[in-house]
Design a protein around this motif. Structure first.
Motif, short mmCIF file in Angstrom:
data_model
loop_
_atom_site.label_atom_id
_atom_site.label_comp_id
_atom_site.label_asym_id
_atom_site.label_seq_id
_atom_site.Cartn_x
_atom_site.Cartn_y
_atom_site.Cartn_z
N SER A 40 0.82 -1.22 0.00
CA SER A 40 0.00 0.00 0.00
C SER A 40 0.85 1.27 0.00
CB SER A 40 -0.96 0.01 1.19
OG SER A 40 -0.25 0.21 2.40
N HIS A 41 2.13 1.16 0.36
CA HIS A 41 3.03 2.32 0.39
C HIS A 41 3.78 2.52 -0.92
CE1 HIS A 41 2.41 3.17 4.62
NE2 HIS A 41 2.54 1.88 4.86
N ILE A 42 3.59 1.63 -1.88
CA ILE A 42 4.27 1.74 -3.17
C ILE A 42 3.25 2.26 -4.19
CG2 ILE A 42 5.46 0.50 -5.00
CD1 ILE A 42 6.27 -1.57 -2.85
N PRO A 43 3.49 3.43 -4.73
CA PRO A 43 2.53 3.99 -5.69
C PRO A 43 2.38 3.10 -6.91
CG PRO A 43 4.19 5.63 -5.07
CD PRO A 43 4.62 4.30 -4.50
N ALA A 44 1.15 2.75 -7.23
CA ALA A 44 0.88 1.88 -8.37
C ALA A 44 1.14 2.57 -9.71
CB ALA A 44 -0.56 1.38 -8.30
N THR A 45 1.26 3.89 -9.70
CA THR A 45 1.43 4.63 -10.95
C THR A 45 2.89 4.87 -11.32
OG1 THR A 45 1.28 6.72 -9.74
CG2 THR A 45 -0.77 5.83 -10.63
N ASP A 46 3.83 4.46 -10.47
CA ASP A 46 5.25 4.69 -10.76
C ASP A 46 6.01 3.37 -10.73
OD1 ASP A 46 7.83 5.53 -11.08
OD2 ASP A 46 7.73 7.08 -9.54
N PRO A 47 6.18 2.75 -11.89
CA PRO A 47 6.87 1.45 -11.92
C PRO A 47 8.33 1.55 -11.49
CG PRO A 47 6.42 2.21 -14.15
CD PRO A 47 5.73 3.15 -13.22
N ALA A 48 8.96 2.70 -11.62
CA ALA A 48 10.36 2.84 -11.21
C ALA A 48 10.49 2.59 -9.71
CB ALA A 48 10.90 4.22 -11.57
N ILE A 49 9.56 3.13 -8.94
CA ILE A 49 9.60 2.93 -7.49
C ILE A 49 9.34 1.47 -7.16
CG2 ILE A 49 8.45 3.47 -5.31
CD1 ILE A 49 7.99 6.30 -6.44
N LEU A 77 9.76 -1.20 -9.04
CA LEU A 77 10.85 -2.07 -9.48
C LEU A 77 12.08 -1.93 -8.59
CD1 LEU A 77 10.42 -1.70 -13.33
CD2 LEU A 77 9.90 -3.71 -11.91
N ARG A 78 12.36 -0.71 -8.13
CA ARG A 78 13.48 -0.55 -7.18
C ARG A 78 13.17 -1.29 -5.88
NH1 ARG A 78 13.68 4.72 -9.29
NH2 ARG A 78 12.53 5.55 -7.51
N ALA A 79 11.93 -1.24 -5.45
CA ALA A 79 11.53 -1.97 -4.24
C ALA A 79 11.70 -3.47 -4.43
CB ALA A 79 10.09 -1.63 -3.87
N VAL A 80 11.31 -3.97 -5.58
CA VAL A 80 11.47 -5.40 -5.87
C VAL A 80 12.95 -5.78 -5.83
CG1 VAL A 80 11.24 -7.16 -7.68
CG2 VAL A 80 9.33 -5.64 -7.16
N GLY A 81 13.79 -4.97 -6.44
CA GLY A 81 15.23 -5.25 -6.42
C GLY A 81 15.78 -5.29 -5.00
N ALA A 82 15.36 -4.32 -4.18
CA ALA A 82 15.82 -4.28 -2.79
C ALA A 82 15.34 -5.51 -2.03
CB ALA A 82 15.32 -3.01 -2.11
#
Length: 67
Positions: free
Chosen positions: A8-17, A19-24
């Protein structure tokens, strides 16, 4: 915080955020896995036990961490 709360804290409209979260998360999971495989080996676990716990074959576990 559970997975739904984190999502819920990851904006669904910004894939860059996202994808960086997924990498982390992948990097964190790899560190946690490696730490616990090393601990299991120190405690005498077999590669078969480690593979079972990870849901992979003993050969896969050994190939990844047996060096």
């Amino acid at each position: 915080m559970n997975g739904d709360e984190l999502t819920s804290h990851i904006p669904a409209t910004d894939p860059a955020i996202g994808l960086r979260a997924v990498g982390a998360l992948h990097r964190l999971a790899e560190k946690v896995e490696a730490t616990n495989v090393a601990l299991a080996r120190q405690q005498g676990w077999s590669w078969e036990q480690i593979g079972d716990a990870l849901g992979v074959s003993k050969q896969s576990a050994h190939a990844k961490y047996g060096k």
